[in-house]
Design an enzyme around this catalytic site. Structure first.
Site, PDB file in Angstrom:
ATOM      1  N   PRO A  13     -28.099 143.944-128.631  1.00 15.15           N
ATOM      2  CA  PRO A  13     -27.080 144.296-129.614  1.00 15.15           C
ATOM      3  C   PRO A  13     -25.759 143.545-129.473  1.00 15.15           C
ATOM      4  CG  PRO A  13     -27.260 146.007-127.929  1.00 15.15           C
ATOM      5  CD  PRO A  13     -28.342 145.015-127.637  1.00 15.15           C
ATOM      6  N   ASP A  47     -28.812 133.130-134.480  1.00 13.48           N
ATOM      7  CA  ASP A  47     -28.231 133.838-135.623  1.00 13.48           C
ATOM      8  C   ASP A  47     -26.770 134.226-135.387  1.00 13.48           C
ATOM      9  OD1 ASP A  47     -30.448 133.807-137.192  1.00 13.48           O
ATOM     10  OD2 ASP A  47     -31.166 135.781-136.582  1.00 13.48           O
ATOM     11  N   LYS A  94     -27.083 134.069-140.740  1.00 20.02           N
ATOM     12  CA  LYS A  94     -26.981 134.581-142.105  1.00 20.02           C
ATOM     13  C   LYS A  94     -26.088 135.793-142.043  1.00 20.02           C
ATOM     14  CE  LYS A  94     -31.412 134.916-142.035  1.00 20.02           C
ATOM     15  NZ  LYS A  94     -32.744 135.402-142.297  1.00 20.02           N
ATOM     16  N   GLY A 121     -30.542 138.573-133.081  1.00 13.32           N
ATOM     17  CA  GLY A 121     -29.830 139.777-132.653  1.00 13.32           C
ATOM     18  C   GLY A 121     -30.795 140.946-132.492  1.00 13.32           C
ATOM     19  N   GLY A 122     -30.518 141.828-131.542  1.00 11.12           N
ATOM     20  CA  GLY A 122     -31.351 143.022-131.349  1.00 11.12           C
ATOM     21  C   GLY A 122     -32.749 142.655-130.916  1.00 11.12           C
ATOM     22  N   ASP A 123     -33.735 143.203-131.609  1.00 16.67           N
ATOM     23  CA  ASP A 123     -35.135 142.883-131.351  1.00 16.67           C
ATOM     24  C   ASP A 123     -35.663 142.048-132.517  1.00 16.67           C
ATOM     25  OD1 ASP A 123     -37.740 143.761-129.738  1.00 16.67           O
ATOM     26  OD2 ASP A 123     -38.202 143.720-131.884  1.00 16.67           O
ATOM     27  N   THR A 180     -32.754 146.931-129.537  1.00 16.05           N
ATOM     28  CA  THR A 180     -32.364 147.003-130.944  1.00 16.05           C
ATOM     29  C   THR A 180     -31.047 147.777-131.104  1.00 16.05           C
ATOM     30  OG1 THR A 180     -33.213 147.453-133.156  1.00 16.05           O
ATOM     31  CG2 THR A 180     -33.730 149.088-131.469  1.00 16.05           C
ATOM     32  N   ALA A 181     -30.367 147.526-132.230  1.00 10.57           N
ATOM     33  CA  ALA A 181     -29.022 148.074-132.446  1.00 10.57           C
ATOM     34  C   ALA A 181     -28.956 149.590-132.268  1.00 10.57           C
ATOM     35  CB  ALA A 181     -28.530 147.693-133.834  1.00 10.57           C
ATOM     36  N   MET A 208     -28.179 147.830-141.905  1.00 10.27           N
ATOM     37  CA  MET A 208     -27.730 147.177-143.140  1.00 10.27           C
ATOM     38  C   MET A 208     -27.379 148.206-144.218  1.00 10.27           C
ATOM     39  SD  MET A 208     -30.568 144.121-143.138  1.00 10.27           S
ATOM     40  CE  MET A 208     -31.865 145.140-142.458  1.00 10.27           C
TER      41      MET A 208
HETATM   42  N1  SAH Z   1     -32.994 142.771-135.321  1.00  8.46           N
HETATM   43  C1  SAH Z   1     -31.750 143.517-135.296  1.00  8.46           C
HETATM   44  C2  SAH Z   1     -31.381 144.039-136.658  1.00  8.46           C
HETATM   45  C3  SAH Z   1     -31.079 142.970-137.675  1.00  8.46           C
HETATM   46  S1  SAH Z   1     -30.550 143.630-139.214  1.00  8.46           S
HETATM   47  C4  SAH Z   1     -31.867 144.657-134.271  1.00  8.46           C
HETATM   48  O1  SAH Z   1     -32.967 144.917-133.765  1.00  8.46           O
HETATM   49  O2  SAH Z   1     -30.850 145.270-133.955  1.00  8.46           O
HETATM   50  C5  SAH Z   1     -28.792 143.551-139.057  1.00  8.46           C
HETATM   51  C6  SAH Z   1     -28.197 144.944-138.994  1.00  8.46           C
HETATM   52  O3  SAH Z   1     -28.400 145.484-137.699  1.00  8.46           O
HETATM   53  C7  SAH Z   1     -26.720 145.007-139.211  1.00  8.46           C
HETATM   54  O4  SAH Z   1     -26.396 145.000-140.585  1.00  8.46           O
HETATM   55  C8  SAH Z   1     -26.376 146.335-138.575  1.00  8.46           C
HETATM   56  O5  SAH Z   1     -26.732 147.405-139.416  1.00  8.46           O
HETATM   57  C9  SAH Z   1     -27.324 146.346-137.393  1.00  8.46           C
HETATM   58  N2  SAH Z   1     -26.687 145.863-136.148  1.00  8.46           N
HETATM   59  C10 SAH Z   1     -27.034 144.779-135.434  1.00  8.46           C
HETATM   60  N3  SAH Z   1     -26.287 144.686-134.310  1.00  8.46           N
HETATM   61  C11 SAH Z   1     -25.456 145.756-134.329  1.00  8.46           C
HETATM   62  C12 SAH Z   1     -24.454 146.242-133.432  1.00  8.46           C
HETATM   63  N4  SAH Z   1     -24.150 145.615-132.294  1.00  8.46           N
HETATM   64  N5  SAH Z   1     -23.817 147.393-133.766  1.00  8.46           N
HETATM   65  C13 SAH Z   1     -24.110 148.061-134.888  1.00  8.46           C
HETATM   66  N6  SAH Z   1     -25.050 147.646-135.768  1.00  8.46           N
HETATM   67  C14 SAH Z   1     -25.707 146.509-135.499  1.00  8.46           C
END
Ligand code: SAH
Length: 249
Positions: free
Chosen positions: A20, A43, A65, A96-98, A126-127, A178
């Site tokens: 995250p 990204d 993006k 980002g995240g997973d 993931t976030a 999102m």
């Molecule tokens: N693959 C990512 C998600 C991508 S979609 C995951 O697993 O986290 C992008 C959305 O993820 C953002 O619009 C937001 O809603 C969320 N997001 C990603 N990183 C974040 C963070 N550090 N804090 C809060 N929301 C986050």
């Protein structure tokens, strides 16, 4: 596939979750792959410190993006990965995240596999998990939530296509990715399908980043809270009784 070994053969693409934000939340496997990479595509939600885990000799390609502002179309990103792998490079694709949670990792993987490229998946935090840890609330709890759903609140053509009935269930935590743009619709629909307006909710901006912030609300006050604080992406929307357990700094 998740590979058990530590080698990174030429011509492979490692699809890596960067977590995250906080660089310390990267897995050891991801860290190792960044050290071994020859070229990296990343990204906009990947923190600069993580990008810098790559040796300076690694070619870095930004393909970020942000909503409505596509630096590179998805097909173009997939095509680039394919070309680099075919040129026998060690390719890291950092997301980002997973990569498999709303990351379009599935689409990138499919194209590569279809062309016979070896793909390795390295999961990331993931976030929703990052947000829960950052603000000290559990996503499930014996007394408050027996399930937790990850949902995309992607807003398209002035609507959001979700199964509201299935989401508006008691004893369930809803983590909406999102969801900032479609906040009004989400809050309205969940109430229309039976969730009380008093249900705890929170918008969590940049969880685990130095400038992270939580905006506590209820389902009824959510749109107003978001407007008052001008909350912008990237933010996660979490709805459910567990949110009331969050520590508010
Ligand atoms: N693959 C990512 C998600 C991508 S979609 C995951 O697993 O986290 C992008 C959305 O993820 C953002 O619009 C937001 O809603 C969320 N997001 C990603 N990183 C974040 C963070 N550090 N804090 C809060 N929301 C986050």
């Amino acid at each position: 596939m998740l590979s058990r070994g530590s080698e990174f053969p030429a011509g492979r693409v490692a699809l890596i979750g960067a977590g995250p934000g906080d660089p310390e939340l990267l897995t050891l496997k991801a860290y190792r792959r960044l050290q071994q990479a020859e070229v990296m595509l990343y990204d906009n939600l990947v923190s600069p410190e993580i990008v810098d885990f790559c040796p300076s000799t690694v070619e870095r390609i930004y393909v970020g993006k942000s909503a409505g502002n596509h630096t590179l179309p998805q097909e173009e990103i997939s095509r680039r990965l394919l070309d680099l792998a075919r040129a026998s490079r060690r390719v890291v694709r950092l997301k980002g995240g997973d990569p498999f949670v709303f990351g379009r990792g599935g689409e990138e993987m499919a194209l590569l596999v279809e062309h016979g490229i070896e793909v390795e998946i390295v999961p990331g935090i993931t976030a929703a998990l990052g947000a829960a840890a950052a603000f000290g609330f559990p996503l499930t709890h014996r007394d408050h939530a027996q399930s937790c759903v990850f949902v995309t609140g992607h807003y398209k053509d002035h609507s959001i296509d979700l199964n509201w009935q299935a989401l508006a269930q008691p004893q369930q935590t809803i983590a909406i990715y999102m969801g900032v743009k479609g906040l009004d619709i989400i809050a309205r629909q969940l109430q229309a399908h039976g969730l009380p307006g008093t249900t705890p909710a929170a918008l969590i901006y940049r969880a685990t980043w130095p400038n992270q912030k939580i905006y506590p609300a209820t389902l009824a006050t959510l749109p107003e809270v978001a407007r008052r604080h001008a909350v912008a992406p990237p933010a996660l929307l979490v709805i459910g009784d567990v949110v009331a357990l969050a520590e508010n700094p």
